[in-house]
Enzyme design. Structure first.
Site, PDB file in Angstrom:
ATOM      1  N   ASN A  40       0.833  -1.191   0.000  1.00 35.36           N
ATOM      2  CA  ASN A  40       0.000   0.000   0.000  1.00 35.36           C
ATOM      3  C   ASN A  40       0.875   1.250   0.000  1.00 35.36           C
ATOM      4  O   ASN A  40       1.960   1.274   0.585  1.00 35.36           O
ATOM      5  CB  ASN A  40      -0.990   0.006   1.172  1.00 35.36           C
ATOM      6  CG  ASN A  40      -0.367  -0.099   2.538  1.00 35.36           C
ATOM      7  OD1 ASN A  40       0.536  -0.901   2.766  1.00 35.36           O
ATOM      8  ND2 ASN A  40      -0.853   0.705   3.470  1.00 35.36           N
ATOM      9  N   GLU A  42       0.163   5.191   0.654  1.00 33.77           N
ATOM     10  CA  GLU A  42      -0.782   6.237   1.042  1.00 33.77           C
ATOM     11  C   GLU A  42      -0.373   7.579   0.467  1.00 33.77           C
ATOM     12  O   GLU A  42       0.772   7.781   0.056  1.00 33.77           O
ATOM     13  CB  GLU A  42      -0.859   6.331   2.566  1.00 33.77           C
ATOM     14  CG  GLU A  42      -1.430   5.096   3.206  1.00 33.77           C
ATOM     15  CD  GLU A  42      -1.464   5.161   4.719  1.00 33.77           C
ATOM     16  OE1 GLU A  42      -2.068   4.251   5.301  1.00 33.77           O
ATOM     17  OE2 GLU A  42      -0.882   6.102   5.320  1.00 33.77           O
ATOM     18  N   CYS A  51      -3.765   0.475  -2.976  1.00 28.99           N
ATOM     19  CA  CYS A  51      -3.772  -0.719  -2.129  1.00 28.99           C
ATOM     20  C   CYS A  51      -2.694  -1.698  -2.604  1.00 28.99           C
ATOM     21  O   CYS A  51      -2.281  -1.673  -3.768  1.00 28.99           O
ATOM     22  CB  CYS A  51      -5.138  -1.398  -2.188  1.00 28.99           C
ATOM     23  SG  CYS A  51      -6.472  -0.432  -1.472  1.00 28.99           S
ATOM     24  N   GLU A  53      -2.940  -4.876  -3.180  1.00 25.97           N
ATOM     25  CA  GLU A  53      -3.420  -5.773  -4.233  1.00 25.97           C
ATOM     26  C   GLU A  53      -3.369  -5.100  -5.598  1.00 25.97           C
ATOM     27  O   GLU A  53      -2.969  -5.724  -6.583  1.00 25.97           O
ATOM     28  CB  GLU A  53      -4.855  -6.232  -3.932  1.00 25.97           C
ATOM     29  CG  GLU A  53      -4.997  -6.994  -2.636  1.00 25.97           C
ATOM     30  CD  GLU A  53      -5.263  -6.108  -1.421  1.00 25.97           C
ATOM     31  OE1 GLU A  53      -5.747  -6.648  -0.418  1.00 25.97           O
ATOM     32  OE2 GLU A  53      -4.987  -4.882  -1.459  1.00 25.97           O
ATOM     33  N   CYS A  84     -10.131  -4.941   0.142  1.00 31.22           N
ATOM     34  CA  CYS A  84     -11.280  -4.034   0.167  1.00 31.22           C
ATOM     35  C   CYS A  84     -12.174  -4.337  -1.036  1.00 31.22           C
ATOM     36  O   CYS A  84     -11.795  -5.100  -1.931  1.00 31.22           O
ATOM     37  CB  CYS A  84     -10.811  -2.574   0.153  1.00 31.22           C
ATOM     38  SG  CYS A  84     -10.104  -2.032  -1.424  1.00 31.22           S
ATOM     39  N   CYS A  87     -10.572  -3.617  -4.446  1.00 31.07           N
ATOM     40  CA  CYS A  87      -9.537  -4.594  -4.811  1.00 31.07           C
ATOM     41  C   CYS A  87     -10.145  -5.945  -5.170  1.00 31.07           C
ATOM     42  O   CYS A  87      -9.623  -6.652  -6.022  1.00 31.07           O
ATOM     43  CB  CYS A  87      -8.518  -4.735  -3.690  1.00 31.07           C
ATOM     44  SG  CYS A  87      -7.385  -3.324  -3.631  1.00 31.07           S
TER      45      CYS A  87
END
Length: 129
Positions: A40, A42, A51, A53, A84, A87
């Site tokens: 990830n 940010e 993310c 994934e 999530c 994803c």
């Protein structure tokens, strides 16, 4: 036996850029071209982050592959961390309903599921016809 996906996801998790949440995630995908990883990343503009994934999928596609055989998500949390919703949809673009998705943490792999269980009635190319 060494779990290559677990080791790859754990290693890439260390590279995550998570200065806001402090929550680092690593993902590893197995495809015909090999193992692809993502972490990830940010951003101060929160919705603009990436993310783990999604990063792994981008790596796989950049390597010239478009079919996921297996997924592993690694995060150090009290409970397994599943992809999530966004994803799950991204994974479903490249993974069939029977593809195994493993969720792991500091205690190793604790949960194993499939794409069909994570995203039942997935939206896909068939709906666009």
């Amino acid at each position: 036996m060494k779990d290559e996906l677990l080791e790859a996801a754990k290693a890439v998790r260390e590279n995550a850029h998570a200065p806001y949440s402090g929550f680092k995630v690593g993902a590893a995908i197995r495809s015909a071209a090999g193992i692809h990883v993502g972490c990830n990343v940010e951003n101060a503009a929160y919705p603009e982050g990436i993310c783990a994934e999604g990063g792994a999928i981008t790596s796989m596609v950049a390597a010239g592959d478009t079919k996921i055989f297996e997924v592993l998500v690694y995060a150090e949390a009290d409970t397994p961390v599943a992809p999530c919703g966004g994803c799950r949809q991204k994974l479903a673009e490249f993974a069939g309903p029977d593809v195994v998705v493993r969720l792991a943490g500091a205690d190793g792999v604790t949960t194993e599921t499939t794409m069909a269980d994570l995203l039942p009635a997935a939206f896909g190319a068939a709906q666009l016809k």
